[in-house]
Design a protein around this motif. Sequence first.
Motif, PDB file in Angstrom:
ATOM      1  N   HIS A 180       1.051  -3.467  11.277  1.00 29.31           N
ATOM      2  CA  HIS A 180       2.407  -3.793  10.835  1.00 29.31           C
ATOM      3  C   HIS A 180       3.411  -3.755  11.979  1.00 29.31           C
ATOM      4  CE1 HIS A 180       1.776   0.525  10.272  1.00 29.31           C
ATOM      5  NE2 HIS A 180       3.073   0.711  10.358  1.00 29.31           N
TER       6      HIS A 180
ATOM      7  N   HIS B 164       7.813  -0.087   2.758  1.00 25.67           N
ATOM      8  CA  HIS B 164       6.948  -0.982   2.001  1.00 25.67           C
ATOM      9  C   HIS B 164       7.150  -0.625   0.535  1.00 25.67           C
ATOM     10  CE1 HIS B 164       4.883  -1.120   5.969  1.00 25.67           C
ATOM     11  NE2 HIS B 164       4.676  -2.377   5.607  1.00 25.67           N
TER      12      HIS B 164
ATOM     13  N   ALA C 103       1.503  -6.100   4.973  1.00 22.78           N
ATOM     14  CA  ALA C 103       2.315  -5.107   5.683  1.00 22.78           C
ATOM     15  C   ALA C 103       3.518  -5.723   6.369  1.00 22.78           C
ATOM     16  CB  ALA C 103       1.451  -4.373   6.707  1.00 22.78           C
TER      17      ALA C 103
ATOM     18  N   LEU D  45       9.689  -5.593   1.486  1.00 19.68           N
ATOM     19  CA  LEU D  45      10.136  -4.657   2.518  1.00 19.68           C
ATOM     20  C   LEU D  45      11.627  -4.448   2.339  1.00 19.68           C
ATOM     21  CD1 LEU D  45       8.303  -6.353   5.537  1.00 19.68           C
ATOM     22  CD2 LEU D  45       7.613  -4.236   4.407  1.00 19.68           C
TER      23      LEU D  45
END
Length: 217
Positions: free
Chosen positions: A57, A113, A137, A146
């Motif tokens: 990520h 996340h 991710a 996100l």
Amino acid sequence: MITTTVRGLAATALTVLPLLGTTPAQAAEPLPLADAVQQLPLAVESREGYQRSSFKHWVDEDKDGCSTRAEVLIAESRVTATVEPRCKVTAGQWYSYYDGVTLPAPGGLDIDHMVPLAEAWDSGASQWTAARREAYANDLTAKRSLVAVTAKTNRSEADQDPSTWLPPLADARCTYAVDWVATKLRWGLSVDEAEVEALAELAEGCGQEVVEYEPAA
């Protein structure tokens, strides 16, 4: 110094990352939150084999010099973010909806996340390819996959699901439930019994909240 928004560029790249050459998924029909909860597949969770490093990520997928973290900060600032060379975000205005706190600098922010990486692993991501876990991710396509929130709330959430953790700001909990359910449906992730019971209870108090999502490619 630059002041530009680049999140959309990375989102375009990530849309096709998991399965190159496929047709982009179509948005699912919007559902009332209570109905959307019932669409989640029920399964026993397992954390066997989980490592955070299994989800690569904060990459720079579109090679524009900005990591996923930077792109989220730029996109979610309520004013034009100040971005220094090498895409270093130094100022802006961020509202952490989990706790209702507004911050003028990114130092106190984490990029959460929505469904934590460990929870995603438990719920089906353990069976994914490395490329699909990376796409998950760094998912810039969906608005709430996100989210920039205070580091304090992100770290209190850790890898918990709504059966054991909810945002401290009561007014945020319906939004959180919608975002959680949308993310799980988007990525085809399952829920366990305690989780689905907590989500169903939340939905009872969330009036006309609607879940909208586009299945990940």
